[in-house]
Design a protein around this motif. Sequence first.
Motif, mmCIF file in Angstrom:
data_model
loop_
_atom_site.group_PDB
_atom_site.id
_atom_site.type_symbol
_atom_site.label_atom_id
_atom_site.label_comp_id
_atom_site.label_asym_id
_atom_site.label_seq_id
_atom_site.Cartn_x
_atom_site.Cartn_y
_atom_site.Cartn_z
ATOM 1 N N ARG A 23 0.888 -1.259 0.157
ATOM 2 C CA ARG A 23 -0.096 -0.192 0.010
ATOM 3 C C ARG A 23 0.910 1.326 0.028
ATOM 4 O O ARG A 23 0.641 2.370 -0.904
ATOM 5 N N LEU A 24 2.033 1.251 0.600
ATOM 6 C CA LEU A 24 2.711 2.525 0.916
ATOM 7 C C LEU A 24 3.420 2.433 -0.295
ATOM 8 O O LEU A 24 3.710 3.803 -0.910
ATOM 9 N N ALA A 25 4.057 1.474 -1.138
ATOM 10 C CA ALA A 25 4.607 1.679 -2.311
ATOM 11 C C ALA A 25 3.789 2.437 -3.196
ATOM 12 O O ALA A 25 4.105 3.127 -4.059
ATOM 13 N N GLU A 26 2.471 1.644 -3.344
ATOM 14 C CA GLU A 26 1.560 2.287 -4.443
ATOM 15 C C GLU A 26 1.090 3.659 -4.261
ATOM 16 O O GLU A 26 1.222 4.612 -5.133
ATOM 17 N N GLU A 27 0.909 3.790 -2.858
ATOM 18 C CA GLU A 27 0.583 5.447 -2.623
ATOM 19 C C GLU A 27 1.619 6.383 -2.776
ATOM 20 O O GLU A 27 1.229 7.529 -3.194
ATOM 21 N N GLY A 29 4.212 5.943 -4.965
ATOM 22 C CA GLY A 29 4.460 5.810 -6.242
ATOM 23 C C GLY A 29 6.211 5.224 -6.246
ATOM 24 O O GLY A 29 6.986 5.693 -7.084
ATOM 25 N N LEU A 30 6.518 4.658 -5.415
ATOM 26 C CA LEU A 30 7.820 3.963 -5.127
ATOM 27 C C LEU A 30 8.072 2.443 -5.222
ATOM 28 O O LEU A 30 6.683 1.727 -4.993
ATOM 29 N N SER A 31 9.014 1.950 -5.295
ATOM 30 C CA SER A 31 9.316 0.469 -5.351
ATOM 31 C C SER A 31 9.142 -0.126 -3.873
ATOM 32 O O SER A 31 9.285 0.731 -2.931
ATOM 33 N N ARG A 32 8.944 -1.313 -3.626
ATOM 34 C CA ARG A 32 9.024 -1.566 -2.039
ATOM 35 C C ARG A 32 10.257 -1.584 -1.658
ATOM 36 O O ARG A 32 10.297 -1.282 -0.660
ATOM 37 N N ALA A 33 11.207 -1.781 -2.660
ATOM 38 C CA ALA A 33 12.679 -1.508 -1.830
ATOM 39 C C ALA A 33 13.039 -0.282 -1.576
ATOM 40 O O ALA A 33 13.676 -0.077 -0.467
ATOM 41 N N GLU A 34 12.454 0.754 -2.205
ATOM 42 C CA GLU A 34 12.618 2.217 -1.679
ATOM 43 C C GLU A 34 11.835 2.596 -0.621
ATOM 44 O O GLU A 34 12.260 3.305 0.374
ATOM 45 N N VAL A 35 10.735 1.853 -0.490
ATOM 46 C CA VAL A 35 9.903 2.247 1.083
ATOM 47 C C VAL A 35 10.531 1.546 1.956
ATOM 48 O O VAL A 35 10.765 2.354 2.929
ATOM 49 N N LEU A 36 11.102 0.427 2.065
ATOM 50 C CA LEU A 36 12.095 -0.225 2.852
ATOM 51 C C LEU A 36 13.294 0.645 3.208
ATOM 52 O O LEU A 36 13.638 0.794 4.521
ATOM 53 N N ARG A 37 14.008 1.236 2.281
ATOM 54 C CA ARG A 37 15.082 1.944 2.456
ATOM 55 C C ARG A 37 14.694 3.045 3.467
ATOM 56 O O ARG A 37 15.395 3.591 4.096
ATOM 57 N N ARG A 38 13.759 3.946 2.776
ATOM 58 C CA ARG A 38 13.437 5.169 3.452
ATOM 59 C C ARG A 38 12.859 4.928 5.001
ATOM 60 O O ARG A 38 13.020 5.685 5.812
ATOM 61 N N GLY A 39 12.239 3.814 5.142
ATOM 62 C CA GLY A 39 11.741 3.403 6.475
ATOM 63 C C GLY A 39 12.995 3.106 7.367
ATOM 64 O O GLY A 39 12.996 3.503 8.615
ATOM 65 N N ILE A 40 14.010 2.749 6.769
ATOM 66 C CA ILE A 40 15.319 2.011 7.492
ATOM 67 C C ILE A 40 15.827 3.503 7.893
ATOM 68 O O ILE A 40 16.220 3.681 9.206
ATOM 69 N N ARG A 41 15.973 4.334 6.869
ATOM 70 C CA ARG A 41 16.374 5.701 7.182
ATOM 71 C C ARG A 41 15.784 6.537 8.088
ATOM 72 O O ARG A 41 16.380 7.269 9.088
#
Length: 90
Positions: A23-27, A29-41
């Motif tokens: 859902r976060l990736a879709e909302e 407009g990011l890849s799932r990997a980028e959502v995870l990277r941003r979450g870690i940061r």
Amino acid sequence: MPKRVKEPVQVYLDKADRVLLDRLAEEQGLSRAEVLRRGIRHLASEHDRGPLHYLIGIIDDPNAPTDASINHDKYLNEALEERLRQRPTP
């Protein structure tokens, strides 16, 4: 974003976390990997805030001590002690 060497990491998610990730990736407009990277940061930036951040944060807190400007060292010390208590022991 500049090209960097990236290391693959495998993560196991339960169904609820996978739905949230999708859902976060879709909302966003990011890849799932980028959502995870941003979450870690984001988690790291929250974790790395020191006691000074605590003092700055109490400015907006209606329950903040009214003597913080006078006893700032006391409150910084208390925040540091609390942070040290919350650290995992090796």
